[in-house]
Design a protein around this motif. Structure first.
Motif, PDB file in Angstrom:
ATOM      1  N   LYS A   1       0.877  -1.270   0.453  1.00 38.99           N
ATOM      2  CA  LYS A   1      -0.012   0.113   0.244  1.00 38.99           C
ATOM      3  C   LYS A   1       1.423   1.140   0.035  1.00 38.99           C
ATOM      4  O   LYS A   1       0.470   2.476  -0.354  1.00 38.99           O
ATOM      5  CB  LYS A   1      -1.098   0.038   1.189  1.00 38.99           C
ATOM      6  CG  LYS A   1      -2.361  -0.549   1.174  1.00 38.99           C
ATOM      7  CD  LYS A   1      -2.928  -0.805   1.973  1.00 38.99           C
ATOM      8  CE  LYS A   1      -4.029  -1.414   2.331  1.00 38.99           C
ATOM      9  NZ  LYS A   1      -5.517  -1.028   2.585  1.00 38.99           N
ATOM     10  N   VAL A   2       2.079   0.915   1.072  1.00 35.59           N
ATOM     11  CA  VAL A   2       2.562   2.556   0.835  1.00 35.59           C
ATOM     12  C   VAL A   2       4.504   2.944  -0.406  1.00 35.59           C
ATOM     13  O   VAL A   2       3.241   3.865  -0.548  1.00 35.59           O
ATOM     14  CB  VAL A   2       4.014   2.243   2.102  1.00 35.59           C
ATOM     15  CG1 VAL A   2       4.874   3.345   2.039  1.00 35.59           C
ATOM     16  CG2 VAL A   2       2.578   2.205   3.574  1.00 35.59           C
ATOM     17  N   PHE A   3       4.205   1.717  -0.853  1.00 31.50           N
ATOM     18  CA  PHE A   3       4.952   2.231  -2.195  1.00 31.50           C
ATOM     19  C   PHE A   3       4.419   1.517  -2.877  1.00 31.50           C
ATOM     20  O   PHE A   3       5.385   2.188  -4.466  1.00 31.50           O
ATOM     21  CB  PHE A   3       6.792   0.963  -2.085  1.00 31.50           C
ATOM     22  CG  PHE A   3       7.422   1.622  -0.860  1.00 31.50           C
ATOM     23  CD1 PHE A   3       7.780   2.560  -0.159  1.00 31.50           C
ATOM     24  CD2 PHE A   3       6.964   1.237  -0.053  1.00 31.50           C
ATOM     25  CE1 PHE A   3       8.874   2.967   0.578  1.00 31.50           C
ATOM     26  CE2 PHE A   3       7.671   0.971   1.713  1.00 31.50           C
ATOM     27  CZ  PHE A   3       8.872   2.037   1.771  1.00 31.50           C
ATOM     28  N   TYR A   4       3.389   1.041  -3.173  1.00 31.51           N
ATOM     29  CA  TYR A   4       3.026   0.619  -4.631  1.00 31.51           C
ATOM     30  C   TYR A   4       1.363   0.320  -4.832  1.00 31.51           C
ATOM     31  O   TYR A   4      -0.086   0.739  -5.679  1.00 31.51           O
ATOM     32  CB  TYR A   4       2.640  -1.274  -4.883  1.00 31.51           C
ATOM     33  CG  TYR A   4       4.169  -1.402  -4.928  1.00 31.51           C
ATOM     34  CD1 TYR A   4       5.232  -1.580  -6.341  1.00 31.51           C
ATOM     35  CD2 TYR A   4       5.253  -1.872  -3.856  1.00 31.51           C
ATOM     36  CE1 TYR A   4       6.323  -1.815  -6.010  1.00 31.51           C
ATOM     37  CE2 TYR A   4       6.365  -2.677  -3.725  1.00 31.51           C
ATOM     38  CZ  TYR A   4       7.380  -2.184  -4.982  1.00 31.51           C
ATOM     39  OH  TYR A   4       8.586  -3.184  -5.002  1.00 31.51           O
ATOM     40  N   HIS A   5       0.344   1.042  -3.923  1.00 34.19           N
ATOM     41  CA  HIS A   5      -0.578   2.184  -3.665  1.00 34.19           C
ATOM     42  C   HIS A   5      -1.251   0.622  -4.513  1.00 34.19           C
ATOM     43  O   HIS A   5      -2.356   0.605  -4.632  1.00 34.19           O
ATOM     44  CB  HIS A   5      -0.607   2.999  -4.743  1.00 34.19           C
ATOM     45  CG  HIS A   5      -0.057   3.946  -4.024  1.00 34.19           C
ATOM     46  ND1 HIS A   5      -0.272   4.936  -3.247  1.00 34.19           N
ATOM     47  CD2 HIS A   5       1.175   4.723  -5.579  1.00 34.19           C
ATOM     48  CE1 HIS A   5       0.858   5.390  -2.572  1.00 34.19           C
ATOM     49  NE2 HIS A   5       1.339   5.693  -4.226  1.00 34.19           N
ATOM     50  N   THR A   6      -1.161  -0.642  -3.728  1.00 31.11           N
ATOM     51  CA  THR A   6      -1.784  -1.753  -4.154  1.00 31.11           C
ATOM     52  C   THR A   6      -1.667  -2.883  -2.870  1.00 31.11           C
ATOM     53  O   THR A   6      -1.290  -3.378  -1.768  1.00 31.11           O
ATOM     54  CB  THR A   6      -0.728  -2.277  -5.048  1.00 31.11           C
ATOM     55  OG1 THR A   6      -0.599  -1.976  -6.407  1.00 31.11           O
ATOM     56  CG2 THR A   6      -1.282  -4.333  -5.624  1.00 31.11           C
ATOM     57  N   ASP A   7      -3.238  -3.318  -2.761  1.00 27.69           N
ATOM     58  CA  ASP A   7      -3.431  -3.950  -1.555  1.00 27.69           C
ATOM     59  C   ASP A   7      -3.402  -5.657  -2.675  1.00 27.69           C
ATOM     60  O   ASP A   7      -4.620  -6.242  -3.323  1.00 27.69           O
ATOM     61  CB  ASP A   7      -4.447  -3.984  -1.403  1.00 27.69           C
ATOM     62  CG  ASP A   7      -5.100  -5.214  -0.238  1.00 27.69           C
ATOM     63  OD1 ASP A   7      -4.697  -5.924   0.250  1.00 27.69           O
ATOM     64  OD2 ASP A   7      -6.239  -4.387   0.529  1.00 27.69           O
TER      65      ASP A   7
ATOM     66  N   THR B   1       3.249 -11.456  -3.092  1.00 29.71           N
ATOM     67  CA  THR B   1       3.657 -10.058  -3.457  1.00 29.71           C
ATOM     68  C   THR B   1       4.560 -10.114  -3.724  1.00 29.71           C
ATOM     69  O   THR B   1       4.751  -9.353  -5.144  1.00 29.71           O
ATOM     70  CB  THR B   1       4.491  -9.787  -1.822  1.00 29.71           C
ATOM     71  OG1 THR B   1       3.225  -9.377  -0.861  1.00 29.71           O
ATOM     72  CG2 THR B   1       4.941  -8.055  -2.094  1.00 29.71           C
TER      73      THR B   1
END
Length: 204
Positions: free
Chosen positions: A24-30, A44
């Motif tokens: 979430k922080v670095f890739y804006h992905t859950d 991941t």
């Protein structure tokens, strides 16, 4: 009392979902919405790439090492049960609705930590690690290699550490519970291996 506190701290450290944080922080992905949905390094890596996967694996290993390192000040039993609690936290994290990873990275963190802080013999880490890579090289299944690695570890600990001393028996018990946890978390993978639908690695 300090043993109980250490175990609680171990569980809370294990509950930190680094796959979710890094995604979430670095890739804006859950990462829970992709691949297998697991909050582990393998998923991941498949979803976000090799660098993200390695970062998650390292963080998941280190959280167990830190937990066991802290607990080792309070004795062998505190050390190994805190490591086990950390792996439980990884699989069932309170910070991620109790849906976490499959304990592959945390198991090797557990083996590394107990080799350093409990057994004071790096063979307790190296030999299961070698077993992991041998099985991975032969069959290309991370899940199978993980189960074989931790099973070998418990057999090795039992064979070298067994005595009627209650402390030693508690250490052995924790090791076997760890093995049961890993096999349980990979039970669906066992079914996929049997029917030929389990994913294989391509880099080895």
């Amino acid at each position: 009392m300090m043993t109980i506190i250490s175990i609680v701290i171990g569980y809370l450290l294990g509950s930190i979902p680094f796959a979710l944080v890094i995604g979430k922080v670095f890739y804006h992905t859950d990462v829970r919405n992709f691949g297998s949905g697991n909050l582990g390094g393998t998923n991941t890596g498949r979803v976000l790439g090799k660098k993200a996967g390695i970062a998650v694996i390292v963080c998941d290993v280190l959280k167990v090492v830190f937990a066991c390192g802290f607990a080792s000040f309070f004795g062998q039993i505190a050390c190994i049960w805190t490591g086990f609690a950390c792996c439980i936290g990884h699989c069932y994290p309170i910070f991620a609705h109790f849906k976490g990873g499959k304990a592959v990275s945390t198991v090797f963190g557990f083996l590394l930590a107990t080799s350093i802080f409990l057994f004071h013999n790096i063979l307790y880490f190296i030999l299961p690690f070698l077993m992991f890579f041998i099985v991975l090289y032969l069959f290309k299944f991370v899940s199978l290699a993980s189960m074989c690695g931790i099973l070998f570890s418990s057999l090795y600990i039992t064979g070298t550490y067994f005595s009627l001393d209650p402390a030693n028996l508690l250490v052995i018990c924790a090791s076997w519970l760890m093995t049961v946890l890993v096999i349980y978390r990979h039970w669906a993978n066992v079914g996929r291996i049997k029917d030929g639908s389990e994913s294989k690695i391509s880099w080895m």
